[in-house]
Design a protein around this motif. Structure first.
Motif, PDB file in Angstrom:
ATOM      1  N   CYS A  22      -7.087  -1.191   3.749  1.00  0.00           N
ATOM      2  CA  CYS A  22      -5.775  -1.762   4.067  1.00  0.00           C
ATOM      3  C   CYS A  22      -5.806  -2.226   5.531  1.00  0.00           C
ATOM      4  CB  CYS A  22      -4.731  -0.665   3.867  1.00  0.00           C
ATOM      5  SG  CYS A  22      -3.122  -0.964   4.615  1.00  0.00           S
ATOM      6  N   CYS A  37       0.745   3.823   3.100  1.00  0.00           N
ATOM      7  CA  CYS A  37       1.417   3.584   4.382  1.00  0.00           C
ATOM      8  C   CYS A  37       2.765   2.902   4.166  1.00  0.00           C
ATOM      9  CB  CYS A  37       0.530   2.764   5.320  1.00  0.00           C
ATOM     10  SG  CYS A  37       0.168   1.096   4.740  1.00  0.00           S
ATOM     11  N   HIS A  90       0.855  -1.183   0.000  1.00  0.00           N
ATOM     12  CA  HIS A  90       0.000   0.000   0.000  1.00  0.00           C
ATOM     13  C   HIS A  90       0.892   1.233   0.000  1.00  0.00           C
ATOM     14  CE1 HIS A  90      -3.475   2.418   1.964  1.00  0.00           C
ATOM     15  NE2 HIS A  90      -3.556   2.419   0.655  1.00  0.00           N
ATOM     16  N   GLN A  96      -3.419  -2.519   7.465  1.00  0.00           N
ATOM     17  CA  GLN A  96      -2.338  -1.915   8.248  1.00  0.00           C
ATOM     18  C   GLN A  96      -2.696  -0.485   8.681  1.00  0.00           C
ATOM     19  OE1 GLN A  96       0.548  -3.674   9.163  1.00  0.00           O
ATOM     20  NE2 GLN A  96      -0.754  -5.321   8.360  1.00  0.00           N
ATOM     21  N   CYS A  97      -3.193   0.329   7.721  1.00  0.00           N
ATOM     22  CA  CYS A  97      -3.505   1.729   8.061  1.00  0.00           C
ATOM     23  C   CYS A  97      -5.004   2.004   8.009  1.00  0.00           C
ATOM     24  CB  CYS A  97      -2.748   2.679   7.136  1.00  0.00           C
ATOM     25  SG  CYS A  97      -3.339   2.659   5.427  1.00  0.00           S
TER      26      CYS A  97
HETATM   27 ZN   LIG Z   1      -2.093   1.005   4.302  1.00  0.00          ZN
END
Ligand SMILES: [Zn+2]
Ligand SMILES: [Zn+2]
Length: 305
Positions: free
Chosen positions: A289, A118, A115, A291-292
């Motif tokens: 996403c 991030c 991504h 992760q973020c």
């Molecule tokens: Zn991300």
């Protein structure tokens, strides 16, 4: 090309309308190639395993419905995604998630998504846009929307090829396409999410010969997408229920439904409304996403294949 056109009516459904446009196996394969940046005729010929005739037919069709734009300024023409088809990107991501969860192949296991926002390797997740909870098909209720009713539709018998999708290095959800690129199979899974379980119920909804219906149900059981339980002994009758593997296809269908609402709708409005039961709000699925937790867009994702 000659196409035999049969007309029939079914319950209005944005999933069906989307499938009418892009649900054909070859269309799905072509779009997958273009998502990963393969956009020449020759590249797609190799990547999809289609014959030249079939590829030409589907490329023409995808241009007719404004899902591809042909750029003829280059020496070899290239095909680009349009605003309409770029919004199918999340559908492709959800297809990849399902494939990776339930199948393993060297090509698939190697895929890494990054991504750009991030900067991290990530995996896409579908969340409710209101409460941010990860979407589970069991948390969704359905009710008829303002556009509920029937659709008059046409089925085209197009040139087909019996070959299964090729496994080129870039095609990472071939199992899904081989399964759901068959129109009736995709319809059966979509109807199962609406709670249909029995042969007669499916038969009422789909204008398909009973032997074909029986064949597709058997296939879905063999593929582990449906499980089969007897509900009556004489004569023996079965109910079909989504397995965990089947339920995991929900995000794929939700992205198709949203796209169908947006691009294949009528003035009457959406045929069906989805409610997210845990928060009580209309379902607005967001593909994010993990992760973020930003919403994923095509231009911000890169692949290591
Ligand atoms: Zn991300
Ligand atoms: Zn919610």
């Amino acid at each position: 090309m000659k196409a035999n056109i049969n007309s029939f009516s079914t319950r209005a459904s944005s999933i069906n309308r989307a499938l009418d446009q892009i649900g054909d196996k070859w269309c799905l394969l072509i779009l997958q190639e273009v998502f990963w940046g393969v956009n020449t005729f020759t590249g797609m010929l190799i990547g999809t395993g289609a014959s030249k005739g079939v590829l030409t037919d589907r490329l023409n069709w995808l241009q007719t419905i404004d899902c591809l734009r042909k750029d003829t300024t280059a020496r070899h023409p290239v095909y680009h995604l349009t605003k309409k088809s770029i919004e199918l990107y999340q559908n492709g991501l959800m297809a990849m998630v399902w494939e990776r969860t339930h199948f393993s192949s060297p090509a698939l296991d190697r895929v890494e998504l990054i991504h750009n926002r991030c900067g991290k390797p990530f995996w896409p997740v579908m969340q409710c846009g209101h409460c941010d909870k990860t979407v589970d098909s069991r948390d969704i209720s359905f009710k008829p929307g303002p556009g509920a009713g029937t659709d008059q539709r046409a089925t085209k018998t197009r040139r087909r090829s019996a070959t299964a999708a090729q496994s080129s290095s870039k095609t990472v959800y071939n199992n899904l396409i081989n399964l759901l690129g068959d129109r009736w199979t995709a319809n059966l899974v979509a109807l199962a999410f609406h709670g249909l379980k029995r042969f007669d119920e499916f038969n009422q909804e789909l204008p398909v010969a009973t032997n074909i219906l029986a064949d597709r149900l058997k296939r879905l059981v063999n593929e582990g997408v449906f499980s089969q339980q007897p509900y009556q002994q004489s004569p023996l009758r079965y109910e079909y229920q989504l397995t965990d593997k089947g339920r995991d296809l929900f995000p794929y269908f939700v992205t198709l439904l949203s796209w169908g609402n947006k691009y294949c709708g009528t003035e009457a409005g959406d045929p069906m409304l989805l409610m997210h039961k845990p928060c009580g709000n209309p379902m607005q699925a967001k593909v994010r996403c993990d992760q973020c937790f930003e919403v994923l867009v095509a231009t911000e994702v890169r692949f290591n294949l």
